[in-house]
Design a protein around this motif. Structure first.
Motif, mmCIF file in Angstrom:
data_model
loop_
_atom_site.group_PDB
_atom_site.id
_atom_site.type_symbol
_atom_site.label_atom_id
_atom_site.label_comp_id
_atom_site.label_asym_id
_atom_site.label_seq_id
_atom_site.Cartn_x
_atom_site.Cartn_y
_atom_site.Cartn_z
ATOM 1 N N GLU A 197 0.828 -1.202 0.000
ATOM 2 C CA GLU A 197 0.000 0.000 0.000
ATOM 3 C C GLU A 197 0.867 1.259 0.000
ATOM 4 O O GLU A 197 0.551 2.246 -0.669
ATOM 5 C CB GLU A 197 -0.928 -0.005 1.212
ATOM 6 C CG GLU A 197 -2.008 1.054 1.133
ATOM 7 C CD GLU A 197 -2.984 0.965 2.289
ATOM 8 O OE1 GLU A 197 -3.974 1.710 2.251
ATOM 9 O OE2 GLU A 197 -2.743 0.186 3.218
ATOM 10 N N HIS A 198 1.978 1.221 0.715
ATOM 11 C CA HIS A 198 2.896 2.362 0.711
ATOM 12 C C HIS A 198 3.468 2.590 -0.689
ATOM 13 O O HIS A 198 3.582 3.732 -1.148
ATOM 14 C CB HIS A 198 4.026 2.121 1.711
ATOM 15 C CG HIS A 198 5.142 3.111 1.617
ATOM 16 N ND1 HIS A 198 5.021 4.421 2.047
ATOM 17 C CD2 HIS A 198 6.413 2.992 1.112
ATOM 18 C CE1 HIS A 198 6.161 5.064 1.818
ATOM 19 N NE2 HIS A 198 7.013 4.215 1.259
ATOM 20 N N HIS A 200 2.253 1.416 -3.739
ATOM 21 C CA HIS A 200 1.348 1.511 -4.880
ATOM 22 C C HIS A 200 -0.057 1.997 -4.531
ATOM 23 O O HIS A 200 -0.918 2.041 -5.409
ATOM 24 C CB HIS A 200 1.220 0.136 -5.557
ATOM 25 C CG HIS A 200 2.523 -0.495 -5.916
ATOM 26 N ND1 HIS A 200 3.407 0.074 -6.808
ATOM 27 C CD2 HIS A 200 3.106 -1.650 -5.502
ATOM 28 C CE1 HIS A 200 4.473 -0.708 -6.940
ATOM 29 N NE2 HIS A 200 4.316 -1.765 -6.154
ATOM 30 N N GLY A 201 -0.291 2.359 -3.268
ATOM 31 C CA GLY A 201 -1.657 2.667 -2.843
ATOM 32 C C GLY A 201 -2.311 3.774 -3.636
ATOM 33 O O GLY A 201 -3.491 3.671 -4.031
ATOM 34 N N ALA A 202 -1.596 4.868 -3.889
ATOM 35 C CA ALA A 202 -2.194 6.000 -4.601
ATOM 36 C C ALA A 202 -2.637 5.584 -5.996
ATOM 37 O O ALA A 202 -3.743 5.930 -6.443
ATOM 38 C CB ALA A 202 -1.200 7.154 -4.674
ATOM 39 N N ARG A 203 -1.777 4.843 -6.686
ATOM 40 C CA ARG A 203 -2.146 4.423 -8.040
ATOM 41 C C ARG A 203 -3.307 3.436 -8.025
ATOM 42 O O ARG A 203 -4.174 3.463 -8.901
ATOM 43 C CB ARG A 203 -0.932 3.791 -8.730
ATOM 44 C CG ARG A 203 -1.215 3.524 -10.192
ATOM 45 C CD ARG A 203 -0.036 3.020 -10.957
ATOM 46 N NE ARG A 203 -0.452 2.716 -12.316
ATOM 47 C CZ ARG A 203 0.111 1.797 -13.077
ATOM 48 N NH1 ARG A 203 1.128 1.102 -12.622
ATOM 49 N NH2 ARG A 203 -0.321 1.574 -14.295
ATOM 50 N N LEU A 204 -3.330 2.555 -7.034
ATOM 51 C CA LEU A 204 -4.414 1.579 -6.950
ATOM 52 C C LEU A 204 -5.749 2.263 -6.699
ATOM 53 O O LEU A 204 -6.762 1.923 -7.316
ATOM 54 C CB LEU A 204 -4.120 0.566 -5.847
ATOM 55 C CG LEU A 204 -2.972 -0.393 -6.135
ATOM 56 C CD1 LEU A 204 -2.548 -1.106 -4.872
ATOM 57 C CD2 LEU A 204 -3.383 -1.395 -7.214
ATOM 58 N N ARG A 205 -5.753 3.233 -5.784
ATOM 59 C CA ARG A 205 -7.006 3.940 -5.508
ATOM 60 C C ARG A 205 -7.471 4.727 -6.728
ATOM 61 O O ARG A 205 -8.666 4.804 -7.006
ATOM 62 C CB ARG A 205 -6.841 4.839 -4.291
ATOM 63 C CG ARG A 205 -6.820 4.061 -2.968
ATOM 64 C CD ARG A 205 -6.780 4.974 -1.767
ATOM 65 N NE ARG A 205 -5.468 5.563 -1.582
ATOM 66 C CZ ARG A 205 -4.480 4.990 -0.912
ATOM 67 N NH1 ARG A 205 -4.660 3.801 -0.362
ATOM 68 N NH2 ARG A 205 -3.312 5.589 -0.768
ATOM 69 N N ALA A 206 -6.521 5.290 -7.476
ATOM 70 C CA ALA A 206 -6.890 5.995 -8.702
ATOM 71 C C ALA A 206 -7.450 5.019 -9.739
ATOM 72 O O ALA A 206 -8.391 5.338 -10.473
ATOM 73 C CB ALA A 206 -5.675 6.730 -9.264
ATOM 74 N N ALA A 207 -6.867 3.815 -9.803
ATOM 75 C CA ALA A 207 -7.327 2.821 -10.773
ATOM 76 C C ALA A 207 -8.726 2.327 -10.455
ATOM 77 O O ALA A 207 -9.528 2.072 -11.356
ATOM 78 C CB ALA A 207 -6.351 1.639 -10.806
ATOM 79 N N ILE A 208 -9.038 2.192 -9.181
ATOM 80 C CA ILE A 208 -10.363 1.720 -8.783
ATOM 81 C C ILE A 208 -11.403 2.818 -8.934
ATOM 82 O O ILE A 208 -12.556 2.575 -9.295
ATOM 83 C CB ILE A 208 -10.325 1.189 -7.342
ATOM 84 C CG1 ILE A 208 -9.640 -0.178 -7.320
ATOM 85 C CG2 ILE A 208 -11.723 1.066 -6.758
ATOM 86 C CD1 ILE A 208 -9.484 -0.767 -5.956
#
Length: 523
Positions: A197-198, A200-208
């Motif tokens: 999460e540290h 890749h978290g920002a990119r994952l939340r943007a992807a979702i």
């Protein structure tokens, strides 16, 4: 292959279909145009004369007559036609749903008055009702795309997806995360660990996107693979209101995927899940096949289930932050897969350090996954004597010493040591010619993989033999070893204790038994 575009009236299926067919070099079939041309009447006239049910029958007939290698632009209600939903289950048909805001859809249909009989009267209210009614049908498509840009731009996005997606529910390549939200069949909830999460978290939340329901954390590495971790995560799901419409999105390495998949199989007797592997090992092996499990102190993966992910998004960009030791783990599983079924990949891996970026990396991931997928499809539940057992090449001893090391020995290193030991055993017993073993040895060495147990590993031959006896492939107390007879030719051999002892010796393990360390999770 047929590429079928579905979606509400005014979303641009015809224009996008034309642009996509030109880009892919395929013929375009517009079902509305074919129906009206054959009848010599407009859609409104056909509705007025015969009614909606008769029009749907015409659409169904057009779908039954579809040829191969075409792009199909359907009418807004085609999925309600008799038998149309069967399109969603055909391996040779890719169904993509287009979507746009209600206001934009209404604005577009108003430019062609009289052409949409179901939108007569109040177009905005009718459109809203129609879209809400049909949304569950459109949601069953393999990909949903917002069609708010020029047709050529949307067609480019679809062409990129199709190039990266070898089959429904899977996309592989640089930037694959761009398609995650459009592939998910429900409300997403991330399952990950603090480290991932540290990173890749920002990119994952943007992807979702905005539809996400937060994140449930699991411990890092093998510490995730315990029933205690599963229960804690399940209680977090309850606290977040997760239900049967929730899709767990597991982002992490192989251990996290194993644990999150088992969590999905158990929660409410089974919910859907998606896997986003963040390590090479997970991309080429662990994220594929649907086997999910946790460990017991006595051995690896002894509590588990078969619960394949609904969606696999393999974005090689996530590997940019991966340290050297995790690359090595992934190459170990890649060499194993190539030895089982891809001589060309094995030869590439034997030429020198494998590519860590670009198209060669993507191709390596695709090919290694293809070896496993072929055997999973042929033997989905690992039947006794089935070809899926071949995927455990190097794992019988590898799992044993990994467990006995308290997981201080990484999975990929353990597999590499196990593979080297089985090569020595097979060559020594005349089961494998030196010339046939040579390309496998070359690949192991070229990728810098260990071929003997490290000096610090406090595991003896007797301990390893006892641990191998608990292997999942054992039958009636007899251990079944996966033995290569040539590159691409694998056999199962029933081993006695003497053979297992020799296998452990070939791994460089000390004779007899040694004290076992307490298990710990990976750092």
């Amino acid at each position: 292959m047929r590429i079928v575009l579905v979606g509400p009236p005014g979303v641009g299926k015809s224009a996008i279909g034309r642009a996509l067919s030109r880009r892919l070099g395929l013929d375009l079939i517009d079902t509305d145009e074919r129906i009206t041309a054959a009848a010599g009447m407009t859609i409104a006239q056909l509705f007025a004369r015969d009614g909606e049910a008769a029009f749907r029958d015409r659409e169904a007939a057009e779908l039954r007559a579809l040829g191969d290698d075409v792009v199909v632009a359907t009418g807004g209600g085609t999925l309600t036609a008799p038998g149309a939903l069967a399109l969603l289950d055909r391996d040779d048909t890719r169904v993509i749903a287009l979507d746009a805001p209600i206001s934009l859809l209404v604005d577009r249909v108003r430019r062609r008055p009289g052409q949409r009989p179901l939108l007569a009267g109040d177009p905005e209210a009718s459109m809203r009702t129609l879209v809400e009614t049909r949304r569950p049908l459109y949601a069953r498509a393999e990909l949903r795309v917002r069609a708010v840009h020029r047709p050529a731009r949307v067609a480019g996005q679809l062409a990129r997806y199709l190039e990266m997606s070898p089959r429904r529910g899977e996309v592989i390549g640089s930037g694959a995360l761009d398609f995650l939200a459009g592939m998910l069949p429900g409300r997403p909830l991330l399952v990950s660990d603090a480290h991932v999460e540290h990173l890749h978290g920002a990119r994952l939340r943007a992807a979702i996107g905005r539809g996400g329901a937060g994140t449930v954390r699991l411990p890092r590495g093998e510490r995730a693979k315990t029933m205690e971790a599963i229960v804690r995560a399940a209680r977090s799901l309850v606290a977040r209101g997760a239900d049967r419409d929730t899709v767990l999105v597991a982002v992490g390495g192989g251990a996290l995927g194993d644990s999150a998949g088992l969590l999905a199989s158990l929660y409410m007797r089974g919910v859907r899940w998606a896997v986003v592997p963040s390590t090479l090992l997970a991309m080429v092996d662990a994220s594929l096949g649907g086997k999910v499990a946790v460990d017991l102190p006595e051995g690896k993966n002894l509590l588990g289930a078969f619960h394949p992910p609904a969606v696999s998004v393999v974005d090689t960009d996530l590997l940019a932050t991966m340290p050297d030791d995790l690359w090595r783990e992934g190459w170990a599983e890649s060499v194993k897969g190539a030895a089982i079924g891809d001589p060309e990949l094995l030869e590439r891996l034997g030429r020198g350090p494998a590519a860590r970026e670009g198209e060669e990396l993507v191709d390596t991931v695709r090919r290694a996954r293809a070896v496993k997928r072929e055997r999973v499809l042929a033997d989905p539940r690992e039947a006794l004597g089935g070809v899926r057992e071949h995927l455990n090449l190097g794992h019988t001893l590898g799992h044993a010493i990994e467990t006995l090391s308290g997981h201080r020995l990484a999975h990929g290193d353990a597999v590499s040591i196990g593979l080297a030991a089985i090569l020595r055993l097979a060559e020594g017993d005349g089961m494998l010619a030196h010339a046939e073993a040579a390309p496998i040895w070359a690949a192991l060495r070229a990728q810098g993989l260990p071929t003997e147990a490290p000096d610090w590993l406090a595991v003896g031959q007797a301990d390893a033999v006892a641990a191998m006896a608990r292997d999942k492939k054992a039958r009636a107390g007899r251990v079944r070893l996966v033995v290569p007879r040539a590159v691409g030719r694998i056999e199962m051999v029933t081993a006695d204790e003497a053979m297992l002892t020799r296998l452990a010796a070939f791994a460089g393990l000390a004779a007899g038994s040694v004290a076992r360390p307490e298990p710990v999770g990976k750092s």
